[in-house]
Design a protein around this motif. Structure first.
Motif, short mmCIF file in Angstrom:
data_model
loop_
_atom_site.label_atom_id
_atom_site.label_comp_id
_atom_site.label_asym_id
_atom_site.label_seq_id
_atom_site.Cartn_x
_atom_site.Cartn_y
_atom_site.Cartn_z
N ARG A 190 0.80 -1.22 0.00
CA ARG A 190 0.00 0.00 0.00
C ARG A 190 0.83 1.27 0.00
N PHE A 235 0.39 4.64 -10.76
CA PHE A 235 -0.43 5.82 -10.93
C PHE A 235 0.36 6.92 -11.62
N LYS A 283 -1.91 20.54 -5.68
CA LYS A 283 -2.24 19.17 -5.36
C LYS A 283 -1.86 18.28 -6.52
N PHE A 333 -4.53 12.52 -9.87
CA PHE A 333 -4.12 11.15 -10.20
C PHE A 333 -5.01 10.55 -11.28
N GLY A 334 -4.43 9.66 -12.07
CA GLY A 334 -5.21 8.76 -12.88
C GLY A 334 -5.75 7.64 -12.01
N LYS A 335 -6.54 6.75 -12.61
CA LYS A 335 -7.16 5.68 -11.83
C LYS A 335 -6.26 4.49 -11.63
N PHE A 352 -0.85 17.11 2.94
CA PHE A 352 -2.06 16.79 2.16
C PHE A 352 -2.74 15.55 2.74
N TYR A 411 -5.35 12.59 1.21
CA TYR A 411 -6.04 12.01 0.07
C TYR A 411 -6.83 10.80 0.55
N GLN A 463 -8.30 7.10 -1.15
CA GLN A 463 -8.16 6.21 -2.31
C GLN A 463 -9.33 5.25 -2.34
N GLY A 480 -8.91 6.33 -8.10
CA GLY A 480 -7.54 6.76 -7.82
C GLY A 480 -7.50 7.46 -6.48
N LEU A 481 -6.63 8.45 -6.35
CA LEU A 481 -6.52 9.23 -5.12
C LEU A 481 -7.13 10.61 -5.34
N LEU A 538 -7.95 14.47 -3.43
CA LEU A 538 -7.52 15.35 -2.35
C LEU A 538 -8.70 15.75 -1.47
N TYR A 575 -5.70 20.22 2.29
CA TYR A 575 -4.27 20.44 2.25
C TYR A 575 -3.91 21.60 3.16
N GLU A 603 -10.69 18.50 -3.17
CA GLU A 603 -11.74 18.07 -4.09
C GLU A 603 -12.95 17.47 -3.38
N PHE A 625 -4.53 8.53 2.77
CA PHE A 625 -3.10 8.79 2.69
C PHE A 625 -2.80 10.23 3.07
N GLY A 685 -0.55 4.94 4.74
CA GLY A 685 -1.99 4.86 4.60
C GLY A 685 -2.69 4.28 5.81
#
Lengths: 119, 112
Positions: free
Chosen positions: A43, A91, A106, A109-111, B33, B35, B37, B42-43, B45, B48, B59, B90, B106
């Motif tokens: 992780r 990622f 910030k 990220f992609g998936k 930050f 995040y 997941q 994905g991750l 935010l 922050y 977000e 995270f 995490g």
């Protein structure tokens, strides 16, 4: 807003072979940063490689290299001589330039792409 | 050892409970930050911080509260946990905007 797309949910490669993971992004900015992070089953999020958009030269870190095509907004990761320890989720991430302020610094990220390495 | 530490690593709680996730970094990085997941996302935010006593929404901030009274700590609180907040969280830090973010290991949070 920036978006990052990884079109390959899963990929597999034979040990010692080469594999390329795809990433495209959408932005109206001219200067920015791109990253590849690796997430193994433990992780952890591990930084693999980083590219500044103003640099034309593709970044390289040992067996990892990128193909950065700014006009095409493409940032693929090539892993050479794949090893079993490379198996992980990868990622792609985008970051706005310094000085852009607010939440722009910030990471977006992609998936992710799940990479399997077969012995 | 220098680094960024999250605790707990795993947490199970019930809906409506308050839960706080801890994040501690030893680098004296200015930026921190949070995040989350989730599968298929994905991750993303949550919040922050650019420095001690300076925080702002990311977000997906709804249902979360943060504080940063000291540079090295950045706790995340779910004031009244909901099942939709089940996720892996995270924490990350960076020295300044141009530097890569370094992540903690995490926290897997399950809300029953």
């Amino acid at each position: 807003a920036q978006t990052v797309t990884q079109s390959q949910p899963e990929m597999s490669v034979q040990e010692a072979e080469t594999v390329t993971l795809s990433c495209t992004y959408d932005t109206s900015e001219s200067d920015y940063y791109l990253f590849w992070y690796k997430q193994p089953p433990s992780r952890q999020m591990i930084l693999v490689i980083r590219q500044e958009a103003y640099k034309q030269q593709n970044a390289t870190e040992n067996r990892f290299s990128v193909n950065f095509q700014k006009a095409a907004k493409s940032f693929s990761l090539k892993i050479s001589d794949s090893q079993l320890g490379d198996a992980a989720m990868y990622f792609c991430a985008y970051r706005s330039p310094m000085g852009s302020g607010g939440s722009n610094y910030k990471l977006t990220f992609g998936k992710g792409t799940l990479l399997t390495v077969n012995p | 050892d220098a680094g960024i530490t999250q605790s707990p690593r795993y947490k199970i709680t019930e809906t409506g409970r308050q839960v706080t996730l801890m994040c501690h970094q030893t680098w004296s990085h200015s930026y921190m930050f949070w995040y989350r997941q989730d599968l298929g996302h994905g991750l993303r935010l949550i919040y922050y911080s650019a420095a001690a006593d300076i925080t702002d929404k990311g977000e997906v901030p709804d249902g979360y509260v943060v504080s940063r009274s000291k540079t090295e700590n950045f706790p995340l609180t779910l004031e009244s946990a909901t099942r939709s907040q089940t996720s892996v969280y995270f924490c990350a830090s960076s020295e300044h905007q141009g530097q890569p973010q370094h992540f903690g290991d995490g926290t897997r949070l399950s809300i029953l």
